[in-house]
Design a protein around this motif. Structure first.
Motif, PDB file in Angstrom:
ATOM      1  N   VAL A   1       0.874  -1.272   0.242  1.00 38.28           N
ATOM      2  CA  VAL A   1       0.115  -0.103   0.128  1.00 38.28           C
ATOM      3  C   VAL A   1       0.839   1.396   0.026  1.00 38.28           C
ATOM      4  N   VAL A   2       1.969   1.289   0.885  1.00 35.60           N
ATOM      5  CA  VAL A   2       2.790   2.659   1.019  1.00 35.60           C
ATOM      6  C   VAL A   2       3.404   2.903  -0.506  1.00 35.60           C
ATOM      7  N   GLU A   3       3.865   1.813  -0.975  1.00 32.76           N
ATOM      8  CA  GLU A   3       4.509   2.038  -2.309  1.00 32.76           C
ATOM      9  C   GLU A   3       3.555   2.455  -3.541  1.00 32.76           C
TER      10      GLU A   3
ATOM     11  N   MET B   1       1.155   4.772  -2.361  1.00 33.71           N
ATOM     12  CA  MET B   1       0.677   6.083  -1.803  1.00 33.71           C
ATOM     13  C   MET B   1       1.759   6.969  -2.337  1.00 33.71           C
ATOM     14  N   ILE B   2       2.922   6.485  -2.069  1.00 29.91           N
ATOM     15  CA  ILE B   2       4.159   7.343  -2.529  1.00 29.91           C
ATOM     16  C   ILE B   2       4.279   6.838  -4.025  1.00 29.91           C
ATOM     17  N   ASN B   3       5.127   7.753  -4.767  1.00 30.42           N
ATOM     18  CA  ASN B   3       5.516   7.306  -5.922  1.00 30.42           C
ATOM     19  C   ASN B   3       6.277   6.034  -5.883  1.00 30.42           C
TER      20      ASN B   3
ATOM     21  N   ASP C   1       8.565   4.346  -7.407  1.00 33.42           N
ATOM     22  CA  ASP C   1      10.070   4.339  -7.438  1.00 33.42           C
ATOM     23  C   ASP C   1      10.669   4.853  -6.293  1.00 33.42           C
ATOM     24  N   MET C   2       9.875   5.513  -5.584  1.00 28.85           N
ATOM     25  CA  MET C   2      10.700   6.000  -4.362  1.00 28.85           C
ATOM     26  C   MET C   2      10.877   5.078  -3.123  1.00 28.85           C
ATOM     27  N   PHE C   3      10.039   4.022  -3.272  1.00 22.69           N
ATOM     28  CA  PHE C   3      10.007   3.124  -2.131  1.00 22.69           C
ATOM     29  C   PHE C   3      11.122   2.234  -2.015  1.00 22.69           C
ATOM     30  N   ILE C   4      11.741   2.345  -0.992  1.00 25.32           N
ATOM     31  CA  ILE C   4      13.038   1.516  -0.841  1.00 25.32           C
ATOM     32  C   ILE C   4      12.647  -0.053  -0.150  1.00 25.32           C
TER      33      ILE C   4
ATOM     34  N   PRO D   1      15.480   5.519  14.551  1.00 27.15           N
ATOM     35  CA  PRO D   1      14.692   6.882  14.913  1.00 27.15           C
ATOM     36  C   PRO D   1      13.170   6.943  14.469  1.00 27.15           C
ATOM     37  N   ASN D   2      12.401   7.790  15.306  1.00 27.64           N
ATOM     38  CA  ASN D   2      11.117   7.754  14.615  1.00 27.64           C
ATOM     39  C   ASN D   2      11.058   8.179  13.187  1.00 27.64           C
ATOM     40  N   MET D   3       9.964   7.649  12.457  1.00 26.64           N
ATOM     41  CA  MET D   3       9.955   8.066  11.044  1.00 26.64           C
ATOM     42  C   MET D   3      10.831   7.326  10.191  1.00 26.64           C
ATOM     43  N   ALA D   4      11.708   6.629  10.872  1.00 22.61           N
ATOM     44  CA  ALA D   4      12.789   5.993   9.880  1.00 22.61           C
ATOM     45  C   ALA D   4      11.946   4.886   9.040  1.00 22.61           C
ATOM     46  N   GLY D   5      10.951   4.223   9.448  1.00 18.38           N
ATOM     47  CA  GLY D   5      10.280   3.331   8.664  1.00 18.38           C
ATOM     48  C   GLY D   5       9.983   1.869   9.460  1.00 18.38           C
ATOM     49  N   LYS D   6      10.096   1.847  10.596  1.00 15.58           N
ATOM     50  CA  LYS D   6      10.029   0.533  11.131  1.00 15.58           C
ATOM     51  C   LYS D   6       8.629  -0.078  11.255  1.00 15.58           C
ATOM     52  N   SER D   7       7.582   0.646  11.287  1.00 12.95           N
ATOM     53  CA  SER D   7       6.402   0.222  11.329  1.00 12.95           C
ATOM     54  C   SER D   7       5.952  -0.350   9.810  1.00 12.95           C
ATOM     55  N   THR D   8       6.504   0.477   8.894  1.00 13.88           N
ATOM     56  CA  THR D   8       6.107   0.041   7.382  1.00 13.88           C
ATOM     57  C   THR D   8       6.928  -1.126   7.332  1.00 13.88           C
ATOM     58  N   TYR D   9       8.071  -1.165   7.715  1.00 15.07           N
ATOM     59  CA  TYR D   9       8.889  -2.644   7.291  1.00 15.07           C
ATOM     60  C   TYR D   9       8.294  -3.885   7.941  1.00 15.07           C
TER      61      TYR D   9
ATOM     62  N   LEU E   1      17.287   7.116   5.445  1.00 18.69           N
ATOM     63  CA  LEU E   1      17.842   5.949   4.255  1.00 18.69           C
ATOM     64  C   LEU E   1      16.753   4.972   3.998  1.00 18.69           C
ATOM     65  N   ARG E   2      15.759   4.511   5.041  1.00 19.44           N
ATOM     66  CA  ARG E   2      14.866   3.860   4.856  1.00 19.44           C
ATOM     67  C   ARG E   2      15.462   2.034   4.533  1.00 19.44           C
ATOM     68  N   LYS E   3      16.682   1.845   4.702  1.00 22.98           N
ATOM     69  CA  LYS E   3      17.264   0.818   4.549  1.00 22.98           C
ATOM     70  C   LYS E   3      17.378   0.005   5.951  1.00 22.98           C
TER      71      LYS E   3
HETATM   72  N1  LIG Z   1      10.922   1.768   2.729  1.00 24.90           N
HETATM   73  C1  LIG Z   1      10.449   2.998   2.717  1.00 24.90           C
HETATM   74  N2  LIG Z   1      10.356   3.597   1.464  1.00 24.90           N
HETATM   75  C2  LIG Z   1      10.279   4.864   1.450  1.00 24.90           C
HETATM   76  N3  LIG Z   1       9.284   5.430   2.385  1.00 24.90           N
HETATM   77  C3  LIG Z   1       9.105   4.855   3.497  1.00 24.90           C
HETATM   78  C4  LIG Z   1       9.705   3.603   3.556  1.00 24.90           C
HETATM   79  N4  LIG Z   1       9.323   3.251   4.970  1.00 24.90           N
HETATM   80  C5  LIG Z   1       8.656   4.084   5.494  1.00 24.90           C
HETATM   81  N5  LIG Z   1       8.522   5.323   4.506  1.00 24.90           N
HETATM   82  C6  LIG Z   1       7.760   6.576   4.712  1.00 24.90           C
HETATM   83  O1  LIG Z   1       8.139   7.144   6.123  1.00 24.90           O
HETATM   84  C7  LIG Z   1       6.958   7.241   6.959  1.00 24.90           C
HETATM   85  C8  LIG Z   1       7.360   6.729   8.349  1.00 24.90           C
HETATM   86  O2  LIG Z   1       7.427   5.297   8.450  1.00 24.90           O
HETATM   87  P1  LIG Z   1       6.962   4.438   9.620  1.00 24.90           P
HETATM   88  O3  LIG Z   1       5.650   5.186  10.217  1.00 24.90           O
HETATM   89  O4  LIG Z   1       7.052   3.169   9.356  1.00 24.90           O
HETATM   90  O5  LIG Z   1       8.136   5.129  10.556  1.00 24.90           O
HETATM   91  P2  LIG Z   1       8.487   4.546  12.121  1.00 24.90           P
HETATM   92  O6  LIG Z   1       9.805   4.404  12.221  1.00 24.90           O
HETATM   93  O7  LIG Z   1       7.663   3.402  12.637  1.00 24.90           O
HETATM   94  O8  LIG Z   1       8.055   5.846  12.984  1.00 24.90           O
HETATM   95  P3  LIG Z   1       7.933   5.866  14.538  1.00 24.90           P
HETATM   96  O9  LIG Z   1       8.694   5.285  15.467  1.00 24.90           O
HETATM   97  O10 LIG Z   1       7.566   7.516  14.912  1.00 24.90           O
HETATM   98  O11 LIG Z   1       6.342   5.162  14.668  1.00 24.90           O
HETATM   99  C9  LIG Z   1       5.886   6.432   6.143  1.00 24.90           C
HETATM  100  O12 LIG Z   1       4.790   6.849   6.136  1.00 24.90           O
HETATM  101  C10 LIG Z   1       6.412   6.299   4.681  1.00 24.90           C
HETATM  102  O13 LIG Z   1       5.693   7.547   3.871  1.00 24.90           O
END
Ligand SMILES: Nc1ncnc2c1ncn2[C@@H]1O[C@H](COP(=O)(O)OP(=O)(O)OP(=O)(O)O)[C@@H](O)[C@H]1O
Length: 876
Positions: free
Chosen positions: A585-587, A589-591, A593-596, A615-623, A761-763
């Motif tokens: 879904v996230v891929e 919602m964002i473009n 190609d931008m999804f890592i 860190p917060n916003m790094a992408g842990k939940s998404t992963y 870096l989202r990696k």
């Molecule tokens: N692999 C990815 N590639 C590109 N964008 C990403 C990726 N993972 C996450 N994002 C972007 O980063 C945003 C924040 O991700 P996420 O909520 O997973 O962070 P988090 O580390 O869980 O933050 P928190 O600790 O504050 O809950 C997402 O809404 C998404 O837009």
């Protein structure tokens, strides 16, 4: 009228009575008050022979459904009391009777059906350590039954179907099931039925009669005593409420539990399978990405696929084969989708047909839909995969029904059944004869008009028609003197006069007689035809399911191709190995190609638990969610967003994600969190996948960290649980577990420092994060510079006071920690010290270590924490 109303109300005391009076449904007394309150309608009064007027409320007939749906959605039952002309009484006399009771689980909500939602009603029978569970959808005719032997499995079934209404026997309330929790959190309406519903011989007879069988063996219910009672009583309840033959429920499907992956209600919500967490919208959910179905039946089936992933490897492979073939044969697939495009919701049409509420247009829609089947089947015959061949076998072309409707019903008939114009010329001799008479009559009238003009010399004489006088001759005042004696005057207008003659009345009898007869005969023929179609329920339902399935496969093949998904391989040894996985879904919602993309590796040996920091916003939940969704999609039998994926089939997925206040049920954020953790620890197995996001966040650092630590220890121990787990945390102390427990590994989501700022870096990379970068993220979010600067100062200050290492405490290196602490004690402002800093007593540490979180109820856990907290406070 009022007397009849009261009598009817006595028969349906638990229903709101919608009492039809002309163009309105009216409610009186308590019902009126409820309706006025719930729907914000004006409450008026009606005199009823007593001193006080009866409270009254009304809704117009043409719009009653939306009012009724709103009431039913709030958990009320509505009895529809309809008015009908009584052939035994004089014309115009009506009688009123309840034609249907609409309950939350039996409501036919057309909008929900269009959105691909089933509406299930469930009957649970609790009988000496066993639960019989029968589930039905009145619109689609689905009817399932099973037996389970524990509360946990019963809850699994409830979560799986998410029924809107549950009826049960009294014993369920004594079974220890948390009924209030079910009502509040799952949002179902639940009540017990009177005990006679559960009488086993009544249940057996109801089932035998309904399915027209001599024994329960034929239904597969011979060994399911509890299941038989549940299904028999559910059927009885449906007869009581629907007041219909229920022909659409043509088969019963006994099943064994354990056929599907278990997903509890919070996991469904957290993974946003069919709707988003916040907006409750389809857009942004997994279903939104997967759903390119062409039919409402297909949309419903896809939804049930998403909500009930499989666990049998062979079955999953079967679906994957079908999808792969449809990906390879893209031209055939697109042609199939073209043919599916005009197919209406056959299941819904069929229910209307069996409920005898289908109108002539419904039949033409039915005809045009089944007209597509030979084309669809033709394409399917060319395909090889076993699943598709199975679909082909179930798909009946229904050509006989097509021919029948085609011969009988006009191409564009009216919606109403009482105005004629339904039946085609040439279908029925009598219809043709009456039509001939009718049109002859019209010619005769024209001739008569000409003749009378000629005879009387009244040049503008006209023959007209109205409902009061029938046919009449109209003469304007200027020709009044020429009116002959044999004209009988009927009415005088300002400019004209109206007359009849014996000859005109004779013609009128013939014409109107023919017309009446015609309408009546057309209606009868239409009903006959409708009944004839209704007799084919089983064939039509099977075909509808087959069409739905091919629609689902074609949709999944299309999205797999468009989104570059790969076919997952499946294993039974618990290894989850995803290369370059993406969040579906996230891929989007964002473009794209931008999804890592990121890898995931979990197994049952050294890689059971990944502790993920960053860190917060790094992408842990998404992963973490992406991993869960990829596993889930693979078990749906769908291709997955990854370069390669080897998926060890899991029996359950549990998630504990984010803080969700449950103020409605009077529970705090932390209480909800702990309840969910308790649920997971008790119900997960070694074959489950757990997604735990920031466990312990809802309380103080010390308590939270202790709980998180203990939870990881519990899960990692194969003797206690041993489930594969992704565990995201901001407690960096947890990364110490990597060295201590041999199946825990650290990962972090990389960021790059750029001066004072950070770049995401989202990696995902091996190892733990060393910093939390909370202040940098706050800066990115636009927190004012002055606050950021002050935060940095405080962080530095706190850093200096970070004198007791929690991991040391848990590793029993207490002495050195205590020494360190004593050395610093003079410098430390006690008011700034956290409880975490304060721990230095051996007995408290011992007590902490002894806590067996997995076996504590949330209340016990909380109490234990408070107890420890107080002990520590008292000592300092
Ligand atoms: N692999 C990815 N590639 C590109 N964008 C990403 C990726 N993972 C996450 N994002 C972007 O980063 C945003 C924040 O991700 P996420 O909520 O997973 O962070 P988090 O580390 O869980 O933050 P928190 O600790 O504050 O809950 C997402 O809404 C998404 O837009």
């Amino acid at each position: 009228m009022m007397q009849h109303y009261l009598q009817t109300k006595e028969e349906y005391p638990d229903c709101i009575l919608f009492y039809r009076l002309g163009d309105f449904y009216e409610m009186f007394f308590e019902d009126a008050k409820i309706v006025s309150r719930e729907l914000e309608l004006t409450l008026t009064g009606k005199s009823c022979g007593q001193e006080e007027r009866a409270p009254m409320c009304g809704v117009p007939f043409h719009a009653y459904e939306s009012y009724m749906n709103r009431l039913v959605a709030k958990g009320y039952k509505v009895a529809i009391c309809e008015q009908m002309e009584d052939p035994k009484q004089a014309k115009g006399m009506v009688r009123r009777e309840v034609i249907r009771v609409v309950t939350p689980g039996t409501n036919i909500n057309e909008q929900a059906l269009d959105e691909g939602k089933n509406n299930y009603i469930m009957c649970i029978v609790s009988l000496s350590d066993q639960f019989g569970v029968a589930t039905a959808d009145v619109t689609t005719g689905d009817f399932f039954v099973t037996e389970v032997d524990s509360k946990r499995r019963l809850l699994d079934e409830i979560y799986k179907f998410s029924p809107t209404e549950v009826v049960c026997n009294e014993a369920l309330f004594m079974s220890g099931l948390d009924i209030d929790d079910l009502k509040n959190r799952v949002g179902i309406v639940l009540y017990s039925l009177e005990h006679w519903y559960f009488d086993d011989s009544l249940c057996e007879n109801t089932l035998k009669e309904h399915f027209r069988v001599n024994s329960l063996e034929g239904l597969g219910l011979a060994d399911l005593e509890c299941g038989m009672i549940a299904s028999g009583s559910l059927l009885k309840y449906l007869y009581e409420t629907q007041k219909n033959s229920l022909e659409q429920i043509s088969a019963i499907h006994p099943y064994t539990t354990g056929k599907f992956m278990v997903l509890d209600s919070s996991t469904r919500r957290n993974l946003e399978l069919v709707e988003t967490l916040r907006e409750k919208a389809k857009r942004g959910s997994l279903l939104w990405v997967l759903d390119k179905t062409k039919t409402a039946m297909g949309a419903r089936m896809l939804r049930s696929f998403v909500e009930q992933p499989l666990i049998e490897k062979e079955e999953i492979e079967g679906r994957l084969d079908a999808i792969e073939e449809l990906m390879q044969r893209a031209i055939d697939r697109e042609e199939l989708r073209e043919y599916l495009n005009p197919v209406y919701d056959l299941e819904r049409l069929l229910t209307r047909i069996t409920y005898q509420s289908a109108n002539p247009r419904d039949l033409t829609a039915f005809k045009s839909s089944i007209g597509m089947i030979p084309h669809i089947r033709g394409i399917l015959l060319e395909l090889q995969s076993k699943e598709i061949q199975g679909i082909c076998e179930d798909m009946d072309t229904l050509e006989d029904l097509y021919t029948l409707i085609d011969a009988a019903i006009e191409e564009e008939p009216p919606i109403t059944v009482r105005e004629g114009g339904i039946i085609k010329d040439g279908y029925h001799e009598e219809i043709d004869r009456l039509r001939e008479a009718k049109s002859q009559g019209k010619n005769w009238l024209a001739e008569l008009e000409a003749k009378e003009r000629e005879k009387t010399g009244i040049k503008n004489l006209k023959i007209k028609f109205n409902k009061v006088f029938g046919y009449y001759l109209e003469v304007t005042n200027s020709f009044k003197d020429l009116v002959p004696d044999y004209y009988t005057r009927k009415q005088t207008l300002t400019n004209a006069e109206r007359y009849i003659t014996p000859e005109l009345k004779e013609m009128e009898d013939m014409i109107l007689g023919a017309e009446d007869k015609l309408v009546q005969l057309e209606y009868e023929l239409f009903r006959e035809l409708r009944e004839q179609i209704a007799k084919n329920v089983v064939r039509i339902q099977k075909t509808a399911k087959a069409l739905a399935k091919i629609d689902v496969f074609a949709s999944l093949a299309l999205i797999s191709e468009q989104n570059h998904y790969c076919r997952p391989s499946l294993n039974q040894n618990g290894r989850i190995d995803i290369k370059n996985g993406r969040h579906p879904v996230v891929e989007k919602m964002i473009n794209n190609d931008m999804f890592i993309a990121n890898d995931t590796y979990l197994d049952n040996q050294k890689n059971r638990i990944s502790v993920i920091t960053g860190p917060n916003m790094a992408g842990k939940s998404t992963y973490m969610r992406q991993t869960a969704l990829i596993v889930l999609m693979a078990q749906i039998g769908c291709f997955v967003p990854a370069e390669t994926a080897d998926i060890g089939i899991v029996d359950r997925i549990f998630t504990r994600v984010g803080a969700s206040d449950d103020l409605a049920s009077g529970q705090s954020t932390f209480m909800v969190e702990m309840t969910e953790v308790a649920n997971i620890l008790r119900n997960a197995t070694g074959n489950s996948l757990l997604i735990l996001d920031e466990i312990g966040r809802g309380t103080s650092t010390f308590d939270g960290l202790s709980i998180a630590w203990a939870v990881v220890e519990h899960i990692s121990n194969p003797k206690l649980l041993g489930a594969k787990t992704l565990f995201a945390t901001h407690y960096h102390e947890l990364t110490e577990l990597e060295g201590k427990l041999d199946n825990v590994n650290n990962y972090c989501i990389a960021v790059k420092e750029k001066g004072d700022d950070i770049v995401f870096l989202r990696k995902i990379v091996k190892g733990g994060a060393d910093k939390s970068y909370g202040i940098q993220v706050a800066k990115l979010a636009g927190v004012p510079d002055s606050v950021i600067e002050r935060a940095k100062e405080i962080a530095e200050e706190l850093g200096r006071h970070d004198i007791v290492d929690f991991t040391e405490i848990l590793s029993n290196k207490k002495n050195s920690a205590t020494k360190k602490k004593k050395e610093h004690l003079d410098e430390v402002d006690l008011t700034q010290m956290s409880l975490f800093d304060a721990v230095n007593d051996n007995d408290i540490i011992e007590e902490l270590k002894e806590i067996d979180v997995g076996n504590l109820t949330p209340i016990e856990a909380l109490n234990k924490l408070y107890e420890l907290q107080n002990k520590i406070k008292n000592r300092w």
